[in-house]
Motif scaffolding. Structure first.
Motif, PDB file in Angstrom:
ATOM      1  N   PRO A   1       0.779  -1.241   0.000  1.00  0.00           N
ATOM      2  CA  PRO A   1       0.000   0.000   0.000  1.00  0.00           C
ATOM      3  C   PRO A   1       0.813   1.295   0.000  1.00  0.00           C
ATOM      4  O   PRO A   1       0.238   2.366   0.056  1.00  0.00           O
ATOM      5  CB  PRO A   1      -0.833  -0.118   1.281  1.00  0.00           C
ATOM      6  CG  PRO A   1      -0.029  -0.984   2.186  1.00  0.00           C
ATOM      7  CD  PRO A   1       0.696  -1.945   1.297  1.00  0.00           C
ATOM      8  N   GLY A   2       2.124   1.225  -0.053  1.00  0.00           N
ATOM      9  CA  GLY A   2       2.913   2.453  -0.034  1.00  0.00           C
ATOM     10  C   GLY A   2       4.264   2.287  -0.692  1.00  0.00           C
ATOM     11  O   GLY A   2       4.760   1.167  -0.841  1.00  0.00           O
ATOM     12  N   ASN A   3       4.868   3.398  -1.106  1.00  0.00           N
ATOM     13  CA  ASN A   3       6.201   3.399  -1.699  1.00  0.00           C
ATOM     14  C   ASN A   3       7.170   4.114  -0.764  1.00  0.00           C
ATOM     15  O   ASN A   3       6.837   5.150  -0.187  1.00  0.00           O
ATOM     16  CB  ASN A   3       6.171   4.092  -3.062  1.00  0.00           C
ATOM     17  CG  ASN A   3       5.242   3.392  -4.038  1.00  0.00           C
ATOM     18  OD1 ASN A   3       5.367   2.201  -4.278  1.00  0.00           O
ATOM     19  ND2 ASN A   3       4.284   4.129  -4.586  1.00  0.00           N
ATOM     20  N   PHE A   4       8.374   3.556  -0.619  1.00  0.00           N
ATOM     21  CA  PHE A   4       9.366   4.081   0.315  1.00  0.00           C
ATOM     22  C   PHE A   4      10.751   3.956  -0.292  1.00  0.00           C
ATOM     23  O   PHE A   4      11.029   3.014  -1.033  1.00  0.00           O
ATOM     24  CB  PHE A   4       9.347   3.296   1.634  1.00  0.00           C
ATOM     25  CG  PHE A   4       8.015   3.264   2.325  1.00  0.00           C
ATOM     26  CD1 PHE A   4       7.724   4.156   3.347  1.00  0.00           C
ATOM     27  CD2 PHE A   4       7.052   2.339   1.951  1.00  0.00           C
ATOM     28  CE1 PHE A   4       6.502   4.127   3.991  1.00  0.00           C
ATOM     29  CE2 PHE A   4       5.815   2.301   2.586  1.00  0.00           C
ATOM     30  CZ  PHE A   4       5.539   3.195   3.609  1.00  0.00           C
ATOM     31  N   SER A   5      11.630   4.861   0.063  1.00  0.00           N
ATOM     32  CA  SER A   5      13.034   4.711  -0.305  1.00  0.00           C
ATOM     33  C   SER A   5      13.698   3.809   0.720  1.00  0.00           C
ATOM     34  O   SER A   5      13.178   3.601   1.827  1.00  0.00           O
ATOM     35  CB  SER A   5      13.732   6.071  -0.328  1.00  0.00           C
ATOM     36  OG  SER A   5      13.851   6.589   0.999  1.00  0.00           O
ATOM     37  N   ASN A   6      14.855   3.262   0.385  1.00  0.00           N
ATOM     38  CA  ASN A   6      15.582   2.438   1.356  1.00  0.00           C
ATOM     39  C   ASN A   6      15.985   3.255   2.581  1.00  0.00           C
ATOM     40  O   ASN A   6      16.028   2.730   3.698  1.00  0.00           O
ATOM     41  CB  ASN A   6      16.812   1.814   0.699  1.00  0.00           C
ATOM     42  CG  ASN A   6      16.452   0.663  -0.222  1.00  0.00           C
ATOM     43  OD1 ASN A   6      15.400   0.043  -0.064  1.00  0.00           O
ATOM     44  ND2 ASN A   6      17.306   0.372  -1.187  1.00  0.00           N
ATOM     45  N   ASN A   7      16.276   4.528   2.371  1.00  0.00           N
ATOM     46  CA  ASN A   7      16.581   5.399   3.517  1.00  0.00           C
ATOM     47  C   ASN A   7      15.374   5.495   4.448  1.00  0.00           C
ATOM     48  O   ASN A   7      15.504   5.429   5.673  1.00  0.00           O
ATOM     49  CB  ASN A   7      16.956   6.804   3.034  1.00  0.00           C
ATOM     50  CG  ASN A   7      18.332   6.852   2.401  1.00  0.00           C
ATOM     51  OD1 ASN A   7      19.216   6.070   2.731  1.00  0.00           O
ATOM     52  ND2 ASN A   7      18.519   7.777   1.471  1.00  0.00           N
ATOM     53  N   GLU A   8      14.188   5.643   3.870  1.00  0.00           N
ATOM     54  CA  GLU A   8      12.965   5.739   4.671  1.00  0.00           C
ATOM     55  C   GLU A   8      12.672   4.434   5.391  1.00  0.00           C
ATOM     56  O   GLU A   8      12.163   4.441   6.520  1.00  0.00           O
ATOM     57  CB  GLU A   8      11.793   6.142   3.785  1.00  0.00           C
ATOM     58  CG  GLU A   8      11.881   7.580   3.292  1.00  0.00           C
ATOM     59  CD  GLU A   8      10.850   7.912   2.236  1.00  0.00           C
ATOM     60  OE1 GLU A   8      10.478   9.093   2.127  1.00  0.00           O
ATOM     61  OE2 GLU A   8      10.407   6.986   1.508  1.00  0.00           O
ATOM     62  N   VAL A   9      12.995   3.297   4.760  1.00  0.00           N
ATOM     63  CA  VAL A   9      12.801   2.004   5.417  1.00  0.00           C
ATOM     64  C   VAL A   9      13.683   1.917   6.657  1.00  0.00           C
ATOM     65  O   VAL A   9      13.230   1.519   7.744  1.00  0.00           O
ATOM     66  CB  VAL A   9      13.129   0.841   4.450  1.00  0.00           C
ATOM     67  CG1 VAL A   9      13.111  -0.490   5.189  1.00  0.00           C
ATOM     68  CG2 VAL A   9      12.127   0.813   3.301  1.00  0.00           C
ATOM     69  N   ALA A  10      14.958   2.291   6.510  1.00  0.00           N
ATOM     70  CA  ALA A  10      15.879   2.243   7.649  1.00  0.00           C
ATOM     71  C   ALA A  10      15.412   3.173   8.767  1.00  0.00           C
ATOM     72  O   ALA A  10      15.452   2.813   9.953  1.00  0.00           O
ATOM     73  CB  ALA A  10      17.289   2.625   7.189  1.00  0.00           C
ATOM     74  N   GLU A  11      14.974   4.360   8.392  1.00  0.00           N
ATOM     75  CA  GLU A  11      14.489   5.316   9.389  1.00  0.00           C
ATOM     76  C   GLU A  11      13.242   4.797  10.088  1.00  0.00           C
ATOM     77  O   GLU A  11      13.057   5.014  11.295  1.00  0.00           O
ATOM     78  CB  GLU A  11      14.215   6.661   8.716  1.00  0.00           C
ATOM     79  CG  GLU A  11      15.498   7.367   8.263  1.00  0.00           C
ATOM     80  CD  GLU A  11      15.238   8.477   7.264  1.00  0.00           C
ATOM     81  OE1 GLU A  11      14.045   8.718   6.941  1.00  0.00           O
ATOM     82  OE2 GLU A  11      16.222   9.094   6.792  1.00  0.00           O
ATOM     83  N   LEU A  12      12.377   4.092   9.363  1.00  0.00           N
ATOM     84  CA  LEU A  12      11.169   3.519   9.955  1.00  0.00           C
ATOM     85  C   LEU A  12      11.525   2.432  10.964  1.00  0.00           C
ATOM     86  O   LEU A  12      10.938   2.364  12.054  1.00  0.00           O
ATOM     87  CB  LEU A  12      10.274   2.947   8.850  1.00  0.00           C
ATOM     88  CG  LEU A  12       8.989   2.243   9.306  1.00  0.00           C
ATOM     89  CD1 LEU A  12       8.101   3.195  10.103  1.00  0.00           C
ATOM     90  CD2 LEU A  12       8.234   1.686   8.089  1.00  0.00           C
TER      91      LEU A  12
END
Length: 305
Positions: A207-218
């Motif tokens: 349901p969403g798109n994320f950068s790898n940086n955003e994944v790590a931050e999450l």
């Protein structure tokens, strides 16, 4: 009888378990039968077979009504390099299925599969899609985006949770789509068992798109830790890709993919059309990450007792 090829992999195992829970007969194909003990306990029949062994595929398909191909060799090397497994091996599997009179073949491709994709694995996936469709056998092609279990967790968040740091390949800025394998398993089960699901290509994403940086931050935010994120420059990834090619083509492929600019090919996905046609609740990346953090905490608590 439903033959699940790659039954001990992330997607194959989840699909086999779901089918067994629904009361279907499952034949779990794997190169390592000892790793399928949990499926045996659930009632699966296990068959030892190998995508690079044509005769073993003939035996595995004999007596089955449907085939689900969930195996791949993206990271393969030696005799299990991608060309041997993902191309030649899957052609042999499709041939064996046709000869055995299989009623339906469900193939796991990849989102973005195309004849002009800059990465060979995705070109191969498209080639096998065409090979399957040309046989005339009833078929469904699934094109999932990047699995959360691998691309969000193993390649990104796991190290952050265990060591407090992670290293990303490239800039980590590209928007990508991630999907839970358990969600793809639901589509696979429907494709294998529902009469209406035939001769279709189904693109599947979360349901969403994320950068790898955003994944790590999450991951860091969910775990309550300070993110320590390092990057391997794309230019260096390109050098490693060239050096690794003759030694480890799988590693070379990963590095080649990571060296490409963000606009080389799209990895984002809009699930609006998918959800309009299918009443499946998609797992959000936030929920998936929360589950991984909780699981690690439980494991740590168990070790401390």
């Amino acid at each position: 009888m439903i033959l699940v090829v790659g039954a001990t992999g992330v997607l194959g195992q989840k699909t086999a378990r779901l089918l067994l829970a629904q009361g279907h007969s499952v034949r779990a194909m794997t190169r390592t039968p000892e790793s399928a003990k949990d499926l045996v306990q659930q009632g699966a029949e296990v068959v030892a077979a190998d995508l690079i062994d044509r005769e073993s595929l003939v035996r595995a398909c004999r007596g089955a009504a449907q085939v689900f191909a969930a195996a791949h060799s993206f990271m393969g090397r030696g005799r299990y390099h991608s060309q041997a497994v993902d191309d030649v091996g899957h052609r042999a599997l499709i041939d064996a299925a046709c000869s055995a009179g299989i009623q339906r073949f469900v193939y796991t491709s990849a989102l973005g599969a195309a004849p002009d994709h800059p990465v060979d694995f995705f070109r191969t996936k498209f080639t096998i899609e065409q090979y399957l469709q040309d046989t005339g056998i009833e078929n469904v092609i699934l094109r999932p985006s990047a699995f959360m279990e691998w691309h969000a967790h193993i390649f990104n968040g796991k190290s952050l949770l265990e060591n407090g740091r992670t290293q990303l390949l490239g800039s980590g800025t590209k928007q990508r789509n991630f999907v839970a394998a358990s969600d793809v398993a639901q589509f696979a089960a429907k494709a294998l068992t529902e009469p209406a699901a035939r001769q279709r290509v189904i693109e599947i994403g979360g349901p969403g798109n994320f950068s790898n940086n955003e994944v790590a931050e999450l991951y860091a935010k969910t775990a309550g830790i300070e993110p320590r994120i390092a990057h391997l420059p794309a230019s260096l990834a390109g050098v490693i890709a060239r050096i690794a090619q003759p030694i480890h083509p799988g590693l070379s492929r990963v590095m080649r993919l990571s060296s490409l600019p963000d606009d080389a090919y799209p990895e984002a996905f809009d699930p609006t059309h998918l959800l309009r046609e299918h009443s499946i609740q998609l797992t959000s990346l936030q929920e998936f990450v929360r589950q991984q953090v909780e699981q690690l905490r439980h494991q740590s608590l168990g070790k401390s007792r």
